[in-house]
Design a protein around this motif. Sequence first.
Motif, PDB file in Angstrom:
ATOM      1  N   PHE A   1     -11.635  -4.046 -10.917  1.00  0.00           N
ATOM      2  CA  PHE A   1     -12.707  -3.438 -11.704  1.00  0.00           C
ATOM      3  C   PHE A   1     -12.422  -1.947 -11.894  1.00  0.00           C
ATOM      4  CE2 PHE A   1     -13.947  -2.882  -7.263  1.00  0.00           C
ATOM      5  CZ  PHE A   1     -14.368  -1.560  -7.232  1.00  0.00           C
ATOM      6  N   GLY A   2     -13.167  -1.345 -12.800  1.00  0.00           N
ATOM      7  CA  GLY A   2     -13.069   0.090 -13.019  1.00  0.00           C
ATOM      8  C   GLY A   2     -12.064   0.478 -14.078  1.00  0.00           C
ATOM      9  N   HIS A   3     -11.951   1.779 -14.296  1.00  0.00           N
ATOM     10  CA  HIS A   3     -11.057   2.312 -15.324  1.00  0.00           C
ATOM     11  C   HIS A   3      -9.682   2.675 -14.767  1.00  0.00           C
ATOM     12  CE1 HIS A   3     -15.265   3.205 -16.531  1.00  0.00           C
ATOM     13  NE2 HIS A   3     -14.842   2.789 -17.702  1.00  0.00           N
ATOM     14  N   LEU A   4      -9.643   3.104 -13.509  1.00  0.00           N
ATOM     15  CA  LEU A   4      -8.385   3.427 -12.848  1.00  0.00           C
ATOM     16  C   LEU A   4      -8.357   2.704 -11.514  1.00  0.00           C
ATOM     17  CD1 LEU A   4      -8.311   7.294 -13.473  1.00  0.00           C
ATOM     18  CD2 LEU A   4      -6.949   5.567 -14.665  1.00  0.00           C
ATOM     19  N   GLN A   5      -7.248   2.044 -11.211  1.00  0.00           N
ATOM     20  CA  GLN A   5      -7.136   1.287  -9.964  1.00  0.00           C
ATOM     21  C   GLN A   5      -5.883   1.698  -9.197  1.00  0.00           C
ATOM     22  OE1 GLN A   5      -6.791  -0.660 -12.953  1.00  0.00           O
ATOM     23  NE2 GLN A   5      -8.986  -0.903 -13.320  1.00  0.00           N
ATOM     24  N   LEU A   6      -6.040   1.807  -7.892  1.00  0.00           N
ATOM     25  CA  LEU A   6      -4.895   1.975  -7.005  1.00  0.00           C
ATOM     26  C   LEU A   6      -5.081   0.978  -5.866  1.00  0.00           C
ATOM     27  CD1 LEU A   6      -2.300   3.286  -6.131  1.00  0.00           C
ATOM     28  CD2 LEU A   6      -3.604   5.180  -5.153  1.00  0.00           C
ATOM     29  N   ILE A   7      -4.445  -0.173  -5.995  1.00  0.00           N
ATOM     30  CA  ILE A   7      -4.585  -1.261  -5.037  1.00  0.00           C
ATOM     31  C   ILE A   7      -3.239  -1.465  -4.345  1.00  0.00           C
ATOM     32  CG2 ILE A   7      -5.409  -3.614  -4.673  1.00  0.00           C
ATOM     33  CD1 ILE A   7      -7.394  -1.763  -6.152  1.00  0.00           C
ATOM     34  N   ASP A   8      -3.199  -1.210  -3.062  1.00  0.00           N
ATOM     35  CA  ASP A   8      -1.972  -1.402  -2.289  1.00  0.00           C
ATOM     36  C   ASP A   8      -2.239  -2.454  -1.212  1.00  0.00           C
ATOM     37  OD1 ASP A   8       0.335  -1.350  -0.838  1.00  0.00           O
ATOM     38  OD2 ASP A   8       0.286   0.800  -0.397  1.00  0.00           O
ATOM     39  N   GLN A   9      -1.816  -3.667  -1.483  1.00  0.00           N
ATOM     40  CA  GLN A   9      -2.059  -4.776  -0.563  1.00  0.00           C
ATOM     41  C   GLN A   9      -1.251  -4.660   0.722  1.00  0.00           C
ATOM     42  OE1 GLN A   9      -1.140  -8.201  -2.943  1.00  0.00           O
ATOM     43  NE2 GLN A   9      -2.580  -7.627  -4.567  1.00  0.00           N
ATOM     44  N   GLU A  10      -0.232  -3.818   0.716  1.00  0.00           N
ATOM     45  CA  GLU A  10       0.593  -3.642   1.908  1.00  0.00           C
ATOM     46  C   GLU A  10       0.027  -2.573   2.833  1.00  0.00           C
ATOM     47  OE1 GLU A  10       3.149  -5.655   2.538  1.00  0.00           O
ATOM     48  OE2 GLU A  10       2.587  -6.673   0.678  1.00  0.00           O
ATOM     49  N   ALA A  11      -0.951  -1.814   2.366  1.00  0.00           N
ATOM     50  CA  ALA A  11      -1.537  -0.767   3.196  1.00  0.00           C
ATOM     51  C   ALA A  11      -2.353  -1.402   4.319  1.00  0.00           C
ATOM     52  CB  ALA A  11      -2.415   0.145   2.353  1.00  0.00           C
ATOM     53  N   CYS A  12      -2.312  -0.808   5.487  1.00  0.00           N
ATOM     54  CA  CYS A  12      -3.056  -1.343   6.627  1.00  0.00           C
ATOM     55  C   CYS A  12      -4.547  -1.103   6.484  1.00  0.00           C
ATOM     56  CB  CYS A  12      -2.555  -0.741   7.928  1.00  0.00           C
ATOM     57  SG  CYS A  12      -2.864   1.043   8.089  1.00  0.00           S
ATOM     58  N   ALA A  13      -4.921  -0.094   5.713  1.00  0.00           N
ATOM     59  CA  ALA A  13      -6.324   0.271   5.532  1.00  0.00           C
ATOM     60  C   ALA A  13      -6.443   1.110   4.268  1.00  0.00           C
ATOM     61  CB  ALA A  13      -6.829   1.060   6.738  1.00  0.00           C
ATOM     62  N   THR A  14      -7.638   1.197   3.736  1.00  0.00           N
ATOM     63  CA  THR A  14      -7.854   2.056   2.571  1.00  0.00           C
ATOM     64  C   THR A  14      -7.606   3.511   2.946  1.00  0.00           C
ATOM     65  OG1 THR A  14      -9.432   0.499   1.613  1.00  0.00           O
ATOM     66  CG2 THR A  14      -9.538   2.765   0.825  1.00  0.00           C
ATOM     67  N   THR A  15      -7.907   3.884   4.185  1.00  0.00           N
ATOM     68  CA  THR A  15      -7.651   5.254   4.607  1.00  0.00           C
ATOM     69  C   THR A  15      -6.164   5.604   4.563  1.00  0.00           C
ATOM     70  OG1 THR A  15      -7.978   4.351   6.844  1.00  0.00           O
ATOM     71  CG2 THR A  15      -9.680   5.818   5.993  1.00  0.00           C
ATOM     72  N   GLU A  16      -5.290   4.611   4.692  1.00  0.00           N
ATOM     73  CA  GLU A  16      -3.854   4.897   4.536  1.00  0.00           C
ATOM     74  C   GLU A  16      -3.562   5.369   3.115  1.00  0.00           C
ATOM     75  OE1 GLU A  16       0.386   2.582   4.028  1.00  0.00           O
ATOM     76  OE2 GLU A  16      -1.039   1.701   5.458  1.00  0.00           O
ATOM     77  N   ILE A  17      -4.151   4.703   2.139  1.00  0.00           N
ATOM     78  CA  ILE A  17      -3.950   5.081   0.734  1.00  0.00           C
ATOM     79  C   ILE A  17      -4.543   6.459   0.470  1.00  0.00           C
ATOM     80  CG2 ILE A  17      -4.325   4.369  -1.657  1.00  0.00           C
ATOM     81  CD1 ILE A  17      -4.837   1.512  -0.581  1.00  0.00           C
ATOM     82  N   LEU A  18      -5.715   6.716   1.023  1.00  0.00           N
ATOM     83  CA  LEU A  18      -6.384   7.994   0.788  1.00  0.00           C
ATOM     84  C   LEU A  18      -5.634   9.150   1.438  1.00  0.00           C
ATOM     85  CD1 LEU A  18     -10.094   6.912   1.187  1.00  0.00           C
ATOM     86  CD2 LEU A  18      -8.749   7.150  -0.894  1.00  0.00           C
ATOM     87  N   HIS A  19      -4.915   8.873   2.500  1.00  0.00           N
ATOM     88  CA  HIS A  19      -4.075   9.903   3.112  1.00  0.00           C
ATOM     89  C   HIS A  19      -3.069  10.424   2.090  1.00  0.00           C
ATOM     90  CE1 HIS A  19      -0.339  11.041   5.380  1.00  0.00           C
ATOM     91  NE2 HIS A  19      -1.223  11.790   6.029  1.00  0.00           N
ATOM     92  N   ARG A  20      -2.497   9.511   1.305  1.00  0.00           N
ATOM     93  CA  ARG A  20      -1.547   9.921   0.263  1.00  0.00           C
ATOM     94  C   ARG A  20      -2.255  10.733  -0.828  1.00  0.00           C
ATOM     95  NH1 ARG A  20       0.075   3.876  -1.038  1.00  0.00           N
ATOM     96  NH2 ARG A  20       0.225   3.098   1.104  1.00  0.00           N
ATOM     97  N   ILE A  21      -3.435  10.270  -1.233  1.00  0.00           N
ATOM     98  CA  ILE A  21      -4.158  10.943  -2.309  1.00  0.00           C
ATOM     99  C   ILE A  21      -4.556  12.351  -1.894  1.00  0.00           C
ATOM    100  CG2 ILE A  21      -6.351  10.939  -3.578  1.00  0.00           C
ATOM    101  CD1 ILE A  21      -6.080   7.949  -3.875  1.00  0.00           C
ATOM    102  N   ILE A  22      -5.040  12.504  -0.672  1.00  0.00           N
ATOM    103  CA  ILE A  22      -5.451  13.823  -0.198  1.00  0.00           C
ATOM    104  C   ILE A  22      -4.257  14.774  -0.174  1.00  0.00           C
ATOM    105  CG2 ILE A  22      -6.269  15.066   1.857  1.00  0.00           C
ATOM    106  CD1 ILE A  22      -8.093  12.599   2.383  1.00  0.00           C
ATOM    107  N   GLN A  23      -3.107  14.247   0.211  1.00  0.00           N
ATOM    108  CA  GLN A  23      -1.901  15.080   0.181  1.00  0.00           C
ATOM    109  C   GLN A  23      -1.556  15.482  -1.241  1.00  0.00           C
ATOM    110  OE1 GLN A  23       0.816  12.487   2.473  1.00  0.00           O
ATOM    111  NE2 GLN A  23       0.901  14.106   4.013  1.00  0.00           N
ATOM    112  N   GLN A  24      -1.660  14.540  -2.188  1.00  0.00           N
ATOM    113  CA  GLN A  24      -1.351  14.832  -3.587  1.00  0.00           C
ATOM    114  C   GLN A  24      -2.357  15.813  -4.190  1.00  0.00           C
ATOM    115  OE1 GLN A  24       1.259  13.824  -5.621  1.00  0.00           O
ATOM    116  NE2 GLN A  24       2.165  13.086  -3.704  1.00  0.00           N
ATOM    117  N   LEU A  25      -3.582  15.793  -3.713  1.00  0.00           N
ATOM    118  CA  LEU A  25      -4.589  16.746  -4.190  1.00  0.00           C
ATOM    119  C   LEU A  25      -4.312  18.160  -3.677  1.00  0.00           C
ATOM    120  CD1 LEU A  25      -7.874  14.671  -3.778  1.00  0.00           C
ATOM    121  CD2 LEU A  25      -6.975  15.568  -5.941  1.00  0.00           C
ATOM    122  N   GLY A  26      -3.454  18.259  -2.687  1.00  0.00           N
ATOM    123  CA  GLY A  26      -3.129  19.565  -2.132  1.00  0.00           C
ATOM    124  C   GLY A  26      -4.175  20.095  -1.185  1.00  0.00           C
ATOM    125  N   VAL A  27      -5.011  19.205  -0.656  1.00  0.00           N
ATOM    126  CA  VAL A  27      -6.056  19.621   0.285  1.00  0.00           C
ATOM    127  C   VAL A  27      -5.449  19.736   1.684  1.00  0.00           C
ATOM    128  CG1 VAL A  27      -8.247  18.995   1.364  1.00  0.00           C
ATOM    129  CG2 VAL A  27      -7.880  18.543  -1.070  1.00  0.00           C
TER     130      VAL A  27
END
Length: 324
Positions: free
Chosen positions: A114-140
């Motif tokens: 669903f939604g307009h933009l999707q980032l689905i990683d079935q190999e990730a152990c948790a959604t927080t694993e994916i968000l760790h990458r996003i936070i790094q890319q945001l430069g936070v």
Amino acid sequence: MEKIIQQLNNSRHVLVASHVNPDGDAVGSMLAMGLALGALNKHVTIYNESPIPAVYRFLAGVQQIVNHLAPDAIFDTALILDCGELERIGDVAPRIANIPVIINIDHHVTNSLFGHLQLIDQEACATTEILHRIIQQLGVPLTREIAASIYTGILTDTGSFRFSNTNQSAFAICDQMVRYGVNPHTIAQHVYGHYSLGRIKLLNLALDSIEVSDNGKVSLMTLTQAMLLKTRTRPEDIDGMINYARSIQDVKIAALIQEKCNGNRYTNEFSAPYHVSLRSDGSVDVAEIATDFGGGGHSSAAGFGIEGTLAEVKSRILGLADKL
């Protein structure tokens, strides 16, 4: 990833939300992204329909999570985390569906995209694993508060690194979070070491309800509204109890049947009177089973709503053993 980063950078008011009856990964995901977007001076509203389980209320920013949205609140972006489908947000799903840009970030194999933009990683152990990458890319810059939320999400969704979804990233990220000031003992004490007396009494009733199929491959735990009333507990106190049924020797599938309370928005995720949570020992894909019942999840943890009497529901679940 690039489109999501661009959208978040261009957003003014972001709604961050996750599924009803949130687990550690859902709570950790909401707080990590809420804190990260706040560091970028974004206007952020963190929403969850259900109360946050007491074991996660030690996390920084948890007091910012609201369970009501102001009628006049206007959002340009909705960041939906750890949800296989938008309806799992709860009663406000129709309103969220009208937000101009919906970003769907998840690791469940049954995600409906669903939604307009999707980032689905079935190999990730948790959604927080994916968000760790996003936070790094945001430069936070990673703070101890953000790190604690990420660590908690990975710790709980991997069952303290015991479940089959535990991967190399789980250890690498958690090692990094410790270097940012996370104290593993402190978080473990909060998540696993402090329970209310009511929760202990509820656990006693839950353990007493366990049934096992004739071949020993399916275990079944039942939690009713009467049990919650007797122990003066709430649905959020149920979090993690299914793992006791899962740990029984030779069990391949553990199921938790939870009776839902009609009219109680904290448990009325769907209209069905019962919700069934499934856990696997790693040899069975419970997401496939949940999909057959109209639900979803990932290979080791899934769930669905189901109609019928309690006896009928139990019979159908225990009947799964015939196929194992």
